[in-house]
Write a protein that holds these residues in place. Structure first.
Motif, PDB file in Angstrom:
ATOM      1  N   LEU A 487       0.883  -1.225   0.060  1.00  0.00           N
ATOM      2  CA  LEU A 487       0.311  -0.007  -0.018  1.00  0.00           C
ATOM      3  C   LEU A 487       0.922   1.260  -0.003  1.00  0.00           C
ATOM      4  CD1 LEU A 487      -2.884  -1.077   2.668  1.00  0.00           C
ATOM      5  CD2 LEU A 487      -2.986  -0.919  -0.238  1.00  0.00           C
ATOM      6  N   SER A 488       1.987   1.228   0.894  1.00  0.00           N
ATOM      7  CA  SER A 488       2.829   2.280   0.564  1.00  0.00           C
ATOM      8  C   SER A 488       4.419   1.960   1.307  1.00  0.00           C
ATOM      9  CB  SER A 488       2.409   3.438   1.609  1.00  0.00           C
ATOM     10  OG  SER A 488       2.363   3.128   3.133  1.00  0.00           O
ATOM     11  N   ILE A 489       5.157   2.830   0.787  1.00  0.00           N
ATOM     12  CA  ILE A 489       6.547   2.624   1.343  1.00  0.00           C
ATOM     13  C   ILE A 489       7.199   3.965   1.398  1.00  0.00           C
ATOM     14  CG2 ILE A 489       7.374   2.471  -1.157  1.00  0.00           C
ATOM     15  CD1 ILE A 489       9.488   0.502  -0.169  1.00  0.00           C
ATOM     16  N   THR A 490       7.991   4.149   2.581  1.00  0.00           N
ATOM     17  CA  THR A 490       8.726   5.316   2.641  1.00  0.00           C
ATOM     18  C   THR A 490       9.926   5.598   1.915  1.00  0.00           C
ATOM     19  OG1 THR A 490       9.690   4.370   4.678  1.00  0.00           O
ATOM     20  CG2 THR A 490       7.739   5.497   5.196  1.00  0.00           C
ATOM     21  N   GLY A 491      10.819   4.435   1.659  1.00  0.00           N
ATOM     22  CA  GLY A 491      11.734   4.618   0.814  1.00  0.00           C
ATOM     23  C   GLY A 491      11.680   4.695  -0.635  1.00  0.00           C
ATOM     24  N   SER A 509      16.973   3.067   1.294  1.00  0.00           N
ATOM     25  CA  SER A 509      16.576   3.900   2.113  1.00  0.00           C
ATOM     26  C   SER A 509      17.532   4.341   3.006  1.00  0.00           C
ATOM     27  CB  SER A 509      15.267   3.532   2.890  1.00  0.00           C
ATOM     28  OG  SER A 509      15.241   4.484   3.920  1.00  0.00           O
ATOM     29  N   ASP A 510      17.870   5.540   3.221  1.00  0.00           N
ATOM     30  CA  ASP A 510      18.995   6.076   4.119  1.00  0.00           C
ATOM     31  C   ASP A 510      18.683   5.944   5.679  1.00  0.00           C
ATOM     32  OD1 ASP A 510      20.595   6.943   1.888  1.00  0.00           O
ATOM     33  OD2 ASP A 510      19.984   8.952   1.905  1.00  0.00           O
ATOM     34  N   THR A 511      17.256   5.924   5.580  1.00  0.00           N
ATOM     35  CA  THR A 511      16.672   5.816   7.073  1.00  0.00           C
ATOM     36  C   THR A 511      16.182   4.242   7.194  1.00  0.00           C
ATOM     37  OG1 THR A 511      14.653   6.255   6.604  1.00  0.00           O
ATOM     38  CG2 THR A 511      16.234   8.204   7.348  1.00  0.00           C
ATOM     39  N   ASP A 539      -4.584   1.091  10.221  1.00  0.00           N
ATOM     40  CA  ASP A 539      -5.843   1.463   9.781  1.00  0.00           C
ATOM     41  C   ASP A 539      -6.118   0.876   8.359  1.00  0.00           C
ATOM     42  OD1 ASP A 539      -8.274   2.658   9.467  1.00  0.00           O
ATOM     43  OD2 ASP A 539      -8.025   4.404   9.063  1.00  0.00           O
ATOM     44  N   GLY A 540      -6.537  -0.430   8.474  1.00  0.00           N
ATOM     45  CA  GLY A 540      -6.557  -0.928   7.196  1.00  0.00           C
ATOM     46  C   GLY A 540      -5.340  -1.301   6.467  1.00  0.00           C
ATOM     47  N   ARG A 541      -4.352  -1.757   7.260  1.00  0.00           N
ATOM     48  CA  ARG A 541      -3.034  -2.143   6.571  1.00  0.00           C
ATOM     49  C   ARG A 541      -2.180  -2.534   7.992  1.00  0.00           C
ATOM     50  NH1 ARG A 541      -1.064   2.943   4.145  1.00  0.00           N
ATOM     51  NH2 ARG A 541      -3.320   3.456   4.106  1.00  0.00           N
ATOM     52  N   TYR A 542      -1.031  -3.360   7.328  1.00  0.00           N
ATOM     53  CA  TYR A 542      -0.027  -3.942   8.308  1.00  0.00           C
ATOM     54  C   TYR A 542       1.183  -3.251   7.846  1.00  0.00           C
ATOM     55  CZ  TYR A 542      -3.556  -7.247   9.918  1.00  0.00           C
ATOM     56  OH  TYR A 542      -4.757  -7.898  10.167  1.00  0.00           O
ATOM     57  N   ALA A 543       1.953  -2.931   8.991  1.00  0.00           N
ATOM     58  CA  ALA A 543       3.265  -2.077   8.744  1.00  0.00           C
ATOM     59  C   ALA A 543       4.414  -3.228   9.232  1.00  0.00           C
ATOM     60  CB  ALA A 543       3.321  -0.917   9.210  1.00  0.00           C
ATOM     61  N   LEU A 544       5.661  -2.932   8.251  1.00  0.00           N
ATOM     62  CA  LEU A 544       6.769  -3.499   8.685  1.00  0.00           C
ATOM     63  C   LEU A 544       7.808  -2.553   8.929  1.00  0.00           C
ATOM     64  CD1 LEU A 544       7.044  -6.787   6.886  1.00  0.00           C
ATOM     65  CD2 LEU A 544       6.964  -6.819   9.262  1.00  0.00           C
ATOM     66  N   VAL A 545       8.806  -2.374   9.731  1.00  0.00           N
ATOM     67  CA  VAL A 545       9.828  -1.541   9.920  1.00  0.00           C
ATOM     68  C   VAL A 545      11.238  -2.211   9.287  1.00  0.00           C
ATOM     69  CG1 VAL A 545      11.137   0.001  11.041  1.00  0.00           C
ATOM     70  CG2 VAL A 545       8.789  -0.288  11.713  1.00  0.00           C
ATOM     71  N   LEU A 546      11.647  -1.800   8.150  1.00  0.00           N
ATOM     72  CA  LEU A 546      12.757  -2.814   7.630  1.00  0.00           C
ATOM     73  C   LEU A 546      13.874  -1.886   7.588  1.00  0.00           C
ATOM     74  CD1 LEU A 546      10.916  -3.520   4.208  1.00  0.00           C
ATOM     75  CD2 LEU A 546      11.176  -5.003   6.021  1.00  0.00           C
ATOM     76  N   PRO A 547      15.221  -2.560   7.679  1.00  0.00           N
ATOM     77  CA  PRO A 547      16.376  -1.918   7.826  1.00  0.00           C
ATOM     78  C   PRO A 547      16.809  -0.847   6.744  1.00  0.00           C
ATOM     79  CG  PRO A 547      16.862  -4.215   7.110  1.00  0.00           C
ATOM     80  CD  PRO A 547      15.403  -3.946   7.298  1.00  0.00           C
ATOM     81  N   PRO A 548      17.602  -0.106   7.105  1.00  0.00           N
ATOM     82  CA  PRO A 548      18.006   0.981   6.075  1.00  0.00           C
ATOM     83  C   PRO A 548      19.336   0.538   5.160  1.00  0.00           C
ATOM     84  CG  PRO A 548      19.351   1.476   8.089  1.00  0.00           C
ATOM     85  CD  PRO A 548      18.316   0.337   8.664  1.00  0.00           C
ATOM     86  N   GLY A 549      19.319   1.282   4.130  1.00  0.00           N
ATOM     87  CA  GLY A 549      20.260   0.686   3.033  1.00  0.00           C
ATOM     88  C   GLY A 549      19.334   0.167   1.783  1.00  0.00           C
TER      89      GLY A 549
END
Length: 602
Positions: A487-491, A509-511, A539-549
């Motif tokens: 659904l979305s990605i920050t990197g 991703s740097d972060t 809210d209607g989604r599941y999130a994973l925090v992935l490592p930088p790089g």
């Protein structure tokens, strides 16, 4: 005509100025005045043109970059719940927020932990936003001896901040301890050391606002330059600034050196946090004194003195133009970016935009509104996105709601889309969301089939490729509901492929990178190795925090058992639908046969 739609009227005469009219099989919008007599950017008279086009001509951009970065001050949102805010941000394409870190009071401290937890669960990174020499109102209230002073020895607040004397070693140590506790107590993704300078109003023209004049600063200056800086404001003194420019130059040099030194002190603190937390990013917001040289004399800001600190500390420079520039052409950010790209010899910087109500009614500008809105705000964001890889906008509370929903389209400045016979040619340097008709469920990206993330939206990676729409057929079955989708990605999304049980993606991703999915993750493999993880339910989604790089990630969204349950449920419901259709068809045939026999008997 009776079917004309009036869009704009004159305030005094109520005469229609802009109307929409149907004409034959088409429509047009008519402007009763010159469209833009001031600029070639279309922002001087009709800021809401795009809204007229969207509403009356039913036209809308189709490319969004849902990676907005926004400042957030809880003080402006005390009547809105954190849950509502986070849900709103996620739906508007905001992926990073910079949260004011000074909301500590005598009987209340903002719930940063809850905000960060909810933001992460909905695919949003959270940075601590610091504004030294302010620490907090509580800090300022409890330590009157550390409050910044003017040359008369009075407490001074040149702006909204509560400045304290960072020239006092004891005060500085206490401030650093406050910041250290703030940064280590919560799961921040980074910190923004913003606008660290000595406030002074209009500089020496506002003597009662000139800082620093705390006793600690006066003593430091006297030891280095041989006189008390308050003499700069005494007409009878040999050091009076109007008659002794050398003494004024000494004071400016002292302030610049102290501001640079304080940047190093705070960067050292941030660096210690970064070294213990993978992916923790440090941002430094600096006023652009290259285009506004008066900032050096007024505030002690000199970006050329701060930049050498990059050789010792790793940080992203966030460049902010001063308020005196905010009513200039909104396309100015490309020139600002070009200037800093040449200075840094790299693209490792970002641009800071201020969108808020600041223009007084008594001042005539080339803009029709007090706040940057409509076309002007879109030009600001588009120009900044074209000039730099990242832009940060102040603020999520001050941007007009009707503008916020369209900013992701303006932010997609590094993407080109060309209509071709069988689809679209896409060339994009950033991940984008392609917005097609709401009923569109599938497309081909090259030879890869992709399923909509909802309402005709498709999350596409960086690259050049052709997109073709899959013709929609009439079918009671929708097997794509079993598909696991991003659904979305920050990197930076470099590639992505999904199936019914898993998603494989490559990102940079740097972060830390947060990716959100339609289904709950069951297993995670990073670069081929199974990794531990914690799935966050949003809210209607599941999130994973992935490592930088830069990494290749395989996310298995369901176990064999849960997939079997979903698969069985899907086909069970499909069989029920099929049975209903067949039964309905047989009943219809039976009805027709009976009717025909009845007529033959008659």
């Amino acid at each position: 005509m009776n079917d004309d739609e009036i869009m704009v009227t004159d305030d005094k005469t109520e005469t229609p100025v802009v109307i929409g009219r149907r004409y034959g099989r088409g429509s047009f919008i008519f402007f009763g005045t010159r469209f833009d007599p001031v600029s070639n950017g279309g922002f001087s008279r009709y800021p809401y043109l795009i809204h007229y086009v969207e509403r009356f001509l039913l036209l809308r951009p189709i490319v969004r970059r849902e990676q907005l970065e926004m400042y957030f001050d809880p003080g402006f949102r005390h009547t809105v719940s954190i849950e509502q805010l986070v849900s709103r941000w996620a739906s508007r394409g905001i992926r990073v927020i910079y949260v004011a870190g000074w909301h500590e009071y005598q009987k209340y401290t903002y719930d940063y932990a809850r905000l960060i937890r909810l933001a992460h669960a909905n695919g949003i990174l959270v940075y601590a936003w610091l504004e030294p020499p302010q620490v907090s109102q509580k800090f300022w209230t409890e330590h009157p001896e550390w409050r910044e002073k003017n040359y008369k020895g009075e407490d001074v607040r040149p702006s909204w901040r509560y400045p304290v004397a960072l020239t006092d070693r004891v005060c500085l140590d206490a401030a650093l301890e406050y910041y250290r506790k703030l940064l280590t107590s919560y799961d921040w993704d980074g910190v923004n050391i913003a606008e660290l300078y000595f406030e002074a109003g209009q500089g020496m023209r506002d003597p009662k606002l000139m800082t620093p004049m705390h006793p600690s600063a006066r003593n430091q200056f006297r030891r280095s330059y041989g006189f008390d800086p308050i003499e700069l404001f005494e007409p009878s003194s040999q050091y009076y600034w109007r008659s002794n420019l050398s003494s004024l130059s000494d004071f400016t040099t002292y302030r610049v050196r102290m501001v640079t030194h304080l940047h190093e002190v705070f960067l050292s603190l941030a660096d210690s946090i970064r070294n213990s937390r993978a992916g923790f990013q440090v941002v430094v917001t600096v006023m652009d004194n290259l285009d506004a040289p008066e900032l050096r004399n007024n505030f002690g800001v000199d970006v050329r003195e701060i930049l050498p600190l990059r050789s010792k500390y790793r940080f992203t420079l966030l460049i902010e133009d001063p308020e005196s520039m905010w009513s200039h052409d909104p396309r100015r950010y490309e020139a600002i970016a070009s200037r800093y790209r040449a200075l840094l010899d790299s693209d490792d910087f970002a641009l800071d935009l201020n969108i808020l109500s600041f223009r007084p009614d008594t001042v005539i500008t080339q803009f029709p509104t007090r706040i940057q809105t409509g076309t002007e705000s879109y030009w600001l964001v588009h120009s900044a996105a074209h000039g730099a890889k990242r832009a940060v906008i102040y603020a999520e509370s001050s941007v007009n709601p009707q503008d916020l929903s369209l900013l992701p389209y303006a932010y997609a400045a590094r993407t080109s889309v060309r209509k071709v016979e069988d689809g679209w040619e896409v060339n994009t340097a950033t991940p984008i969301v392609l917005q097609l008709a709401a009923a569109t469920q599938e497309i081909w990206r090259g030879d890869e089939r992709m399923v909509s993330i909802g309402d005709g939206k498709f999350l596409l990676p960086i690259g050049s490729y052709r997109v073709r729409e899959v013709p929609s057929g009439v079918s009671p079955f929708q097997p794509d509901i079993l598909e696991t989708r991003i659904l979305s990605i920050t990197g930076e999304l470099l590639s992505a492929r999904s199936s019914q049980r898993s998603v494989e993606l490559r990102y940079r991703s740097d972060t830390r990178c947060i990716v959100t999915l339609t289904k709950e993750p069951y297993a995670l493999f990073v670069d081929g190795r199974e990794s531990s993880f914690k799935a966050l339910k949003g809210d209607g989604r599941y999130a994973l925090v992935l490592p930088p790089g830069e990494h290749t990630v395989l996310i298995v969204a369901q176990s064999t058992v849960s997939y079997g349950v979903d698969f069985t449920s899907f086909w069970s419901s499909s069989i029920i639908v099929m049975f209903g259709l067949v039964s309905g068809g047989l009943l219809l045939i039976l009805y027709l046969v009976v009717r025909m026999r009845y007529r033959s008997v008659l």
